[in-house]
Design a protein around this motif. Structure first.
Motif, PDB file in Angstrom:
ATOM      1  N   ALA A 115      -9.969   6.707  34.791  1.00  0.00           N
ATOM      2  CA  ALA A 115     -11.397   6.436  34.569  1.00  0.00           C
ATOM      3  C   ALA A 115     -11.629   5.040  34.003  1.00  0.00           C
ATOM      4  O   ALA A 115     -12.749   4.684  33.655  1.00  0.00           O
ATOM      5  CB  ALA A 115     -11.965   7.475  33.594  1.00  0.00           C
ATOM      6  N   ASP A 116     -10.569   4.244  33.941  1.00  0.00           N
ATOM      7  CA  ASP A 116     -10.683   2.913  33.366  1.00  0.00           C
ATOM      8  C   ASP A 116     -11.113   1.893  34.411  1.00  0.00           C
ATOM      9  O   ASP A 116     -11.522   2.247  35.518  1.00  0.00           O
ATOM     10  CB  ASP A 116      -9.345   2.500  32.748  1.00  0.00           C
ATOM     11  CG  ASP A 116      -8.251   2.325  33.807  1.00  0.00           C
ATOM     12  OD1 ASP A 116      -8.316   3.003  34.849  1.00  0.00           O
ATOM     13  OD2 ASP A 116      -7.348   1.504  33.581  1.00  0.00           O
ATOM     14  N   ALA A 120      -8.713   1.417  38.305  1.00  0.00           N
ATOM     15  CA  ALA A 120      -9.668   2.107  39.182  1.00  0.00           C
ATOM     16  C   ALA A 120      -9.509   1.599  40.615  1.00  0.00           C
ATOM     17  O   ALA A 120      -9.272   0.412  40.824  1.00  0.00           O
ATOM     18  CB  ALA A 120     -11.089   1.865  38.703  1.00  0.00           C
ATOM     19  N   TYR A 125     -17.451   1.820  41.775  1.00  0.00           N
ATOM     20  CA  TYR A 125     -17.284   1.840  40.319  1.00  0.00           C
ATOM     21  C   TYR A 125     -16.576   0.582  39.847  1.00  0.00           C
ATOM     22  O   TYR A 125     -16.993  -0.052  38.868  1.00  0.00           O
ATOM     23  CB  TYR A 125     -16.510   3.087  39.876  1.00  0.00           C
ATOM     24  CG  TYR A 125     -16.103   3.051  38.424  1.00  0.00           C
ATOM     25  CD1 TYR A 125     -17.052   3.221  37.419  1.00  0.00           C
ATOM     26  CD2 TYR A 125     -14.777   2.808  38.054  1.00  0.00           C
ATOM     27  CE1 TYR A 125     -16.686   3.158  36.077  1.00  0.00           C
ATOM     28  CE2 TYR A 125     -14.409   2.749  36.727  1.00  0.00           C
ATOM     29  CZ  TYR A 125     -15.366   2.923  35.732  1.00  0.00           C
ATOM     30  OH  TYR A 125     -14.999   2.854  34.415  1.00  0.00           O
ATOM     31  N   MET A 129     -18.049  -2.321  37.286  1.00  0.00           N
ATOM     32  CA  MET A 129     -17.397  -2.692  36.035  1.00  0.00           C
ATOM     33  C   MET A 129     -16.991  -4.161  36.025  1.00  0.00           C
ATOM     34  O   MET A 129     -17.051  -4.830  34.988  1.00  0.00           O
ATOM     35  CB  MET A 129     -16.180  -1.796  35.798  1.00  0.00           C
ATOM     36  CG  MET A 129     -16.522  -0.359  35.439  1.00  0.00           C
ATOM     37  SD  MET A 129     -17.614  -0.238  33.985  1.00  0.00           S
ATOM     38  CE  MET A 129     -16.566  -0.875  32.688  1.00  0.00           C
ATOM     39  N   SER A 281     -24.267   3.107  29.091  1.00  0.00           N
ATOM     40  CA  SER A 281     -24.136   4.549  29.294  1.00  0.00           C
ATOM     41  C   SER A 281     -25.447   5.290  29.058  1.00  0.00           C
ATOM     42  O   SER A 281     -25.675   6.369  29.619  1.00  0.00           O
ATOM     43  CB  SER A 281     -23.047   5.121  28.369  1.00  0.00           C
ATOM     44  OG  SER A 281     -23.480   5.133  27.020  1.00  0.00           O
ATOM     45  N   LEU A 290     -22.048   5.232  32.683  1.00  0.00           N
ATOM     46  CA  LEU A 290     -20.683   5.344  32.168  1.00  0.00           C
ATOM     47  C   LEU A 290     -20.543   6.632  31.373  1.00  0.00           C
ATOM     48  O   LEU A 290     -21.386   6.962  30.546  1.00  0.00           O
ATOM     49  CB  LEU A 290     -20.356   4.148  31.274  1.00  0.00           C
ATOM     50  CG  LEU A 290     -20.364   2.769  31.929  1.00  0.00           C
ATOM     51  CD1 LEU A 290     -19.976   1.711  30.909  1.00  0.00           C
ATOM     52  CD2 LEU A 290     -19.437   2.712  33.129  1.00  0.00           C
ATOM     53  N   THR A 291     -19.459   7.349  31.608  1.00  0.00           N
ATOM     54  CA  THR A 291     -19.156   8.551  30.834  1.00  0.00           C
ATOM     55  C   THR A 291     -18.404   8.159  29.569  1.00  0.00           C
ATOM     56  O   THR A 291     -17.946   7.016  29.414  1.00  0.00           O
ATOM     57  CB  THR A 291     -18.292   9.517  31.653  1.00  0.00           C
ATOM     58  OG1 THR A 291     -17.003   8.907  31.880  1.00  0.00           O
ATOM     59  CG2 THR A 291     -18.943   9.840  32.990  1.00  0.00           C
ATOM     60  N   GLU A 293     -15.503   9.135  28.848  1.00  0.00           N
ATOM     61  CA  GLU A 293     -14.134   8.846  29.269  1.00  0.00           C
ATOM     62  C   GLU A 293     -14.020   7.433  29.834  1.00  0.00           C
ATOM     63  O   GLU A 293     -13.018   6.742  29.608  1.00  0.00           O
ATOM     64  CB  GLU A 293     -13.656   9.867  30.307  1.00  0.00           C
ATOM     65  CG  GLU A 293     -13.322  11.242  29.757  1.00  0.00           C
ATOM     66  CD  GLU A 293     -14.559  12.002  29.297  1.00  0.00           C
ATOM     67  OE1 GLU A 293     -15.662  11.737  29.858  1.00  0.00           O
ATOM     68  OE2 GLU A 293     -14.430  12.845  28.376  1.00  0.00           O
ATOM     69  N   ASN A 294     -15.036   6.992  30.581  1.00  0.00           N
ATOM     70  CA  ASN A 294     -15.035   5.619  31.096  1.00  0.00           C
ATOM     71  C   ASN A 294     -14.971   4.607  29.960  1.00  0.00           C
ATOM     72  O   ASN A 294     -14.214   3.631  30.025  1.00  0.00           O
ATOM     73  CB  ASN A 294     -16.296   5.350  31.922  1.00  0.00           C
ATOM     74  CG  ASN A 294     -16.339   6.081  33.237  1.00  0.00           C
ATOM     75  OD1 ASN A 294     -17.404   6.541  33.670  1.00  0.00           O
ATOM     76  ND2 ASN A 294     -15.213   6.205  33.916  1.00  0.00           N
ATOM     77  N   PHE A 298     -11.786   2.184  29.207  1.00  0.00           N
ATOM     78  CA  PHE A 298     -11.985   0.745  29.298  1.00  0.00           C
ATOM     79  C   PHE A 298     -11.548   0.058  28.011  1.00  0.00           C
ATOM     80  O   PHE A 298     -10.915  -1.013  28.039  1.00  0.00           O
ATOM     81  CB  PHE A 298     -13.454   0.433  29.583  1.00  0.00           C
ATOM     82  CG  PHE A 298     -13.738  -1.034  29.724  1.00  0.00           C
ATOM     83  CD1 PHE A 298     -13.380  -1.710  30.878  1.00  0.00           C
ATOM     84  CD2 PHE A 298     -14.340  -1.742  28.699  1.00  0.00           C
ATOM     85  CE1 PHE A 298     -13.630  -3.078  31.010  1.00  0.00           C
ATOM     86  CE2 PHE A 298     -14.594  -3.094  28.822  1.00  0.00           C
ATOM     87  CZ  PHE A 298     -14.240  -3.759  29.976  1.00  0.00           C
TER      88      PHE A 298
END
Length: 505
Positions: A115-116, A120, A125, A129, A281, A290-291, A293-294, A298
């Motif tokens: 999820a980074d 990724a 996504y 980012m 987020s 963004l979650t 976890e993201n 990150f």
């Protein structure tokens, strides 16, 4: 019992025959299309040829088989590029085919299922980012905003070295540099949350160090197909412990930030990177939400990528300067003329110190913090007349390219002058010149290059300006195993005060 043992023997003989047949069949089917390759062993392929240090071993293979070779690491097909011309084809001409990074079991788990940002897959996504990185997180505006943070941490580092010098003690230079870079990254990400508590800051450093070490450890399950779901090396327990610790720390920090944001509505407050991520987020109009976890994944990327790489580069640079006192003296003369002896070097002085910049470039040529760029092909492509199938892992041997005798005169010598005069003087390190790729090239090059150079160049300038560095004999330049080209042995020095009186900090 004898019958059972017989069945087991027959099974293993069948399995070995199947693997041998598959290896021979695959080799016969593809020999005419793949790049040159050393002789492989059954099951493990060429894994045995990579010890003890992969980039050195691959460089040795390239001198025998050419700048583009094919190897098989267990059941994973790979190609290795060891010249700037071949690297350019992969990273520029066929960049769209090699825009993904391979995912290992360790990285996938630590980054909450990839999820980074760093690992990724190339897609919406990742593009989102990357845009956020370049416009909000690591932009020139944000780097200027955090200039006081970098300055304060450099002064803290300088004061520690000054205290050590006054006590006539020795210091583990690499360890203190990791402390410096970790503090800078920590404060940029989450302001003073960790750095005001030394015990907590030390815990963060140890956690990041352990994660980086485990991420770079060889894992059988990534390469041997029938080991994929087996934990033969006992890594799962360590992985869970590390991620649980990181999870707990980040949940607490995020909660503290969220509470502070509720009570502090001042638009003039300087935001850290976590604040920016939380803004995104919570923005319902954002292109992508963004979650949690993201965000955590990150931040883990930033810690791992921003801490050890910069520290190890400064450590290698100082090691080279101690072994080349004439170059150290030339750098000091430049600093004394441009900056003087009555004030400490600032980031703003670096543009007027071309020889210092040349020292850093030469260090990155000989000791790139990322000795290999790793990618994975998303589709079939043709390189130099060879067919490279999809799902082939690519290694660009940056370490070998920096030592290519076809492009560097006396490549094993540490000579910063090559970047001051001659055809290399205009060469930069940002991926436009494929002879020098310490930060990668193209869309997946390191987004933190500007920050890394600011920290490395200013820190090294201060160490050159303020101290002599005494060691017993010469500095051992042996490399150790790892993702970021660590030294095999720590650099232990006694800093000796050079400026008297010492400028006020």
């Amino acid at each position: 019992m004898a019958d059972f043992q017989g069945y087991i023997l027959v099974f293993f003989l069948w399995l070995l025959s199947f693997i041998l047949f598959r290896t021979i069949f695959t080799k016969n089917r593809t020999t005419t299309r793949l790049p040159p390759s050393p002789i492989a062993l059954p099951i493990i392929g060429h894994l045995h040829l990579l010890a003890p240090i992969p980039h050195r071993a691959l460089h040795k293979l390239s001198t025998k088989h050419g700048p583009l070779i094919h190897i098989r690491l267990g059941s994973v097909p790979c190609v290795v590029a060891s010249s700037p011309e071949i690297a350019k084809q992969f990273l520029k001409t066929h960049e769209s085919s090699f825009s993904n990074r391979p995912i290992t079991a360790v990285v996938d788990y630590l980054t909450y299922g990839s999820a980074d940002f760093s690992f990724a897959p190339y897609g919406p996504y990742w593009k989102f980012m990357k845009k956020i990185c370049m416009s909000e997180l690591l932009s020139g505006r944000m780097l200027d905003q955090f200039l006081p943070v970098r300055h304060e941490e450099l002064i803290r580092f300088l004061q520690f070295m000054l205290k050590t010098a006054n006590a006539s003690e020795k210091v583990d230079v690499g360890g203190e540099l990791v402390r410096l870079t970790n503090n800078i990254v920590s404060r940029m990400i989450m302001n003073d949350t960790c750095c005001n508590n030394e015990d907590e800051a030390e815990e963060v450093r140890k956690l990041v160090e352990a994660i980086a070490k485990l991420s770079g450890q060889f894992n059988l399950s990534d390469f041997i197909w029938f080991c994929k779901n087996l934990d033969l090396q006992g890594m799962n327990k360590k992985l869970k412990q590390l991620r649980d610790k990181f999870d707990s720390m980040m949940d607490r920090i995020i909660k503290e930030h969220e509470e502070a944001r509720k009570t502090n509505k001042d638009d003039n407050t300087v935001k850290d990177l976590l604040d920016v991520l939380l803004d995104i987020s919570q923005d319902e109009s954002s292109e992508m939400r963004l979650t949690r976890e993201n965000i955590k994944a990150f931040i883990l990327d930033l810690f791992v990528a921003g801490t050890d790489t910069s520290a190890v580069t400064i450590e290698w640079a100082l090691s080279e300067l101690i072994n080349h006192p004439n170059i150290m003296e030339k750098a000091r003369q430049e600093i004394d003329i441009v900056v003087g002896k009555d004030k400490i070097v600032q980031e703003s002085d670096i543009t007027n110190l071309p020889y210092l910049q040349a020292i850093v470039k030469e260090t990155l040529r000989l000791h790139p913090a990322g000795p290999m760029i790793v990618r994975e092909s998303s589709e079939d492509c043709n390189i130099e007349g060879y067919e490279i199938p999809a799902k082939t892992r690519l290694f660009i041997n940056v370490w070998a390219i920096g030592r290519d005798r076809n492009h560097w005169e006396n490549p094993l010598e540490f000579r910063p002058e090559r970047f001051v005069n001659g055809r290399s003087s205009q060469m930069d390190v940002r991926g436009q010149h494929f002879h020098l790729l310490p930060f990668g090239s193209g869309r997946r090059s390191c987004p933190g290059t500007s920050m890394a150079l600011q920290v490395v160049q200013t820190s090294l300038a201060i160490m050159i300006q303020c101290f002599d560095w005494k060691v017993d004999g010469s500095v051992d330049m042996e490399e150790g195993p790892g993702l970021t080209l660590p030294r095999a042995h720590p650099l232990i020095c006694a800093p000796i005060l050079r400026l008297n009186p010492f400028p006020s900090c």
